[in-house]
Enzyme design. Structure first.
Site, short mmCIF file in Angstrom:
data_model
loop_
_atom_site.label_atom_id
_atom_site.label_comp_id
_atom_site.label_asym_id
_atom_site.label_seq_id
_atom_site.Cartn_x
_atom_site.Cartn_y
_atom_site.Cartn_z
N TYR A 250 10.81 -17.66 1.48
CA TYR A 250 9.70 -18.61 0.95
C TYR A 250 9.26 -19.25 -0.26
CZ TYR A 250 5.91 -21.49 2.79
OH TYR A 250 5.20 -23.06 2.53
N PHE A 307 5.72 -29.29 -1.32
CA PHE A 307 6.76 -28.70 -2.13
C PHE A 307 7.63 -27.16 -1.11
CE2 PHE A 307 8.29 -25.39 -4.68
CZ PHE A 307 9.77 -26.01 -5.25
N GLU A 308 8.49 -27.18 -0.70
CA GLU A 308 8.98 -26.12 -0.66
C GLU A 308 10.86 -26.13 -1.08
OE1 GLU A 308 8.34 -26.20 3.76
OE2 GLU A 308 6.97 -24.82 3.79
N VAL A 309 10.81 -24.09 -1.34
CA VAL A 309 12.13 -24.27 -1.28
C VAL A 309 12.20 -22.69 -0.54
CG1 VAL A 309 14.47 -23.43 -2.41
CG2 VAL A 309 12.52 -24.79 -3.95
N HIS A 344 3.15 -23.27 8.00
CA HIS A 344 4.06 -22.06 7.26
C HIS A 344 3.88 -20.97 6.81
CE1 HIS A 344 7.02 -25.91 7.34
NE2 HIS A 344 7.28 -25.11 8.71
#
Ligand code: GTP
Ligand code: MG
Length: 421
Positions: A250, A307-309, A344
């Site tokens: 994450y 924003f998340e990768v 999350h």
């Protein structure tokens, strides 16, 4: 006879030349001859191409599919700093393997021009060299304009999915009257999106369902993109590959405190989950990011999830599934207004080891109203950034990024003190 010998000599010379050219081509290093991209999934799992009824793909760039899926990453080191070879090679297609990864956007048809802006920036700063796919999800069918504009902008393949009703509606166990009263009350108290039903479906969908959509099942990693976001610096390496090679699950660029009014009982629900599922709580987790008293209360810090990768297999794991289902049953997506960002973040903080959560300092980003602009003039110049350093939110009082650095024992970048007010 003399003419005949000359002919033989000529044949021998030509043959020698052809062999020499062949040898040179087949033994050239990637720096001499730019290699084309490998298929998505190179070195990982080749994604099967989706065939669901509402999926379609652009034909703009199928180059990636024509290339070997087994490039050895060791032969293609990524330039992680300006001192590394290849840092300034920003034209053409990036050599090396591709991960089994995709961009993902949840959007309405009316978001088209705002998402177009986001895509243009991601492409210009990164994806034009990598050609990763892009999955678009919607609770309604995407219209022709949305598909035409987005597929013309994305350099990889585009896929369009319609979300099933059961992932975008009230579950049976929700008391509709109670939920309605909460919305009316939040409207009076002027809580942002407090009276919105669709915003609640969106938050629940992003918390529990986007990674289980048929189109997403083909991928291992995702990068979430929202309408009207900006990317201010070049991305010199592949963040998906960075995640995989470094065991990251994450990642974030901005963090802050959540509005307390939207999550009054979220932490109670989390504590219930921790009691019922101690087996899912990671040793060496980031509890110190989430709580100042060892888990008794929540300090409201969260990673900003627009924003998340991240690692899709982690979100599809038993641990995350149990976490989401436990929270969902408590009803706070509808009886309060729980956001997917704290959900999350708390999951990443408790179910993952500290080292599995990554801060992408070098990905400069804006989503209204906050900016992450990398600290350090040298770095910003090397990354060719166009953000105003004064806008950087990282070290301001309302950011939690300082806390992330502290619990991970990381030293803050030079110059951070000058940006703290
Ligand atoms: N299909 C669909 N997408 C939605 C809906 N509501 C929000 N979204 C998408 O869900 C994501 C988050 O919604 P936003 O409205 O940006 O929520 P936010 O980021 O909390 O708030 P903003 O400050 O308004 O950006 C975006 O990608 C939206 O396009 C909806 O009703 N249907
Ligand atoms: Mg948004």
């Amino acid at each position: 006879m003399a003419g005949g010998s000359a002919r033989y000599v000529r044949y021998i010379l030509i043959s020698f030349f052809v062999v020499a050219v062949f040898y040179f081509v087949s033994h050239s290093s990637p720096d001499v001859l730019p290699l084309r991209p490998a298929a998505p999934g190179a070195g990982v799992v080749a994604p099967g191409k989706p065939t669901t009824k509402d999926s379609s793909s652009n034909s703009g760039s199928s180059d990636a599919d024509n290339h070997s899926a087994d490039l050895d990453p060791a032969l293609y080191p990524m330039p992680m700093s300006a001192a590394d070879e290849g840092w300034n090679s920003l034209s053409g297609i990036a050599p090396g393997p591709r991960m089994n990864a995709t961009f993902v956007t949840l959007a309405r048809n009316s978001d088209i021009w705002e998402i177009a802006r986001s895509i243009r920036q991601i492409e210009d700063r990164f994806n034009r060299r990598y050609n990763y796919d892009w999955v678009f999800l919607n609770d309604k069918p995407f219209d022709a304009t949305f598909k035409k504009v987005t597929s013309s902008l994305v350099s990889g393949k585009t896929h369009y999915g319609e979300i099933p009703k059961e992932h975008w509606s009230f579950p049976d166990f929700i008391d509709q009257e109670k939920a309605k009263k909460v919305r009316e009350d939040m409207k009076q108290r002027k809580i942002i999106y407090g009276d919105s039903v669709s915003y609640r479906h969106m938050c629940r969908f992003e918390s529990g369902f986007f990674f289980r959509q048929p189109l997403m099942m083909n991928y291992d990693y995702y990068w979430r993109v929202e309408p009207s976001v900006e990317l201010f610096c070049d991305v010199h390496y592949d963040p998906f590959r960075f995640m995989k090679e470094n065991g990251k699950k994450y990642s974030f660029v901005l963090s802050l405190y959540e509005y307390v009014e939207t999550i009054p009982t979220l932490w109670d629900s989390v504590k219930k989950f921790m009691t019922n599922h101690p087996e899912h709580i990671a040793e060496g987790n980031s509890m110190g990011f989430l709580s100042d008293d060892g888990g008794e209360t929540y300090n409201h810090c969260h990673f900003w999830s627009n924003f998340e990768v991240g690692d899709l297999n982690w979100l599809r794991s038993q641990a995350y599934t149990d976490f989401f289902e436990s929270l969902d049953k408590d009803g706070g997506f509808f009886y309060e207004r729980w956001g997917d960002a704290p959900v999350h973040s708390i999951a990443a903080g408790l179910l993952l080891k500290k080292e599995e959560v990554h801060f992408f300092n070098d990905i400069a980003y804006y989503h209204v109203p906050f900016t992450h602009c990398p600290t350090g003039e040298k770095l910003r110049t090397e990354l060719r950034c166009h953000c105003n350093p004064k806008d950087n939110f990282d070290w301001k009082g309302y950011s939690c990024t300082s806390r992330y650095f502290d619990i991970n024992g990381l030293s803050k970048p030079e110059g951070w003190e000058n940006q703290s007010d």
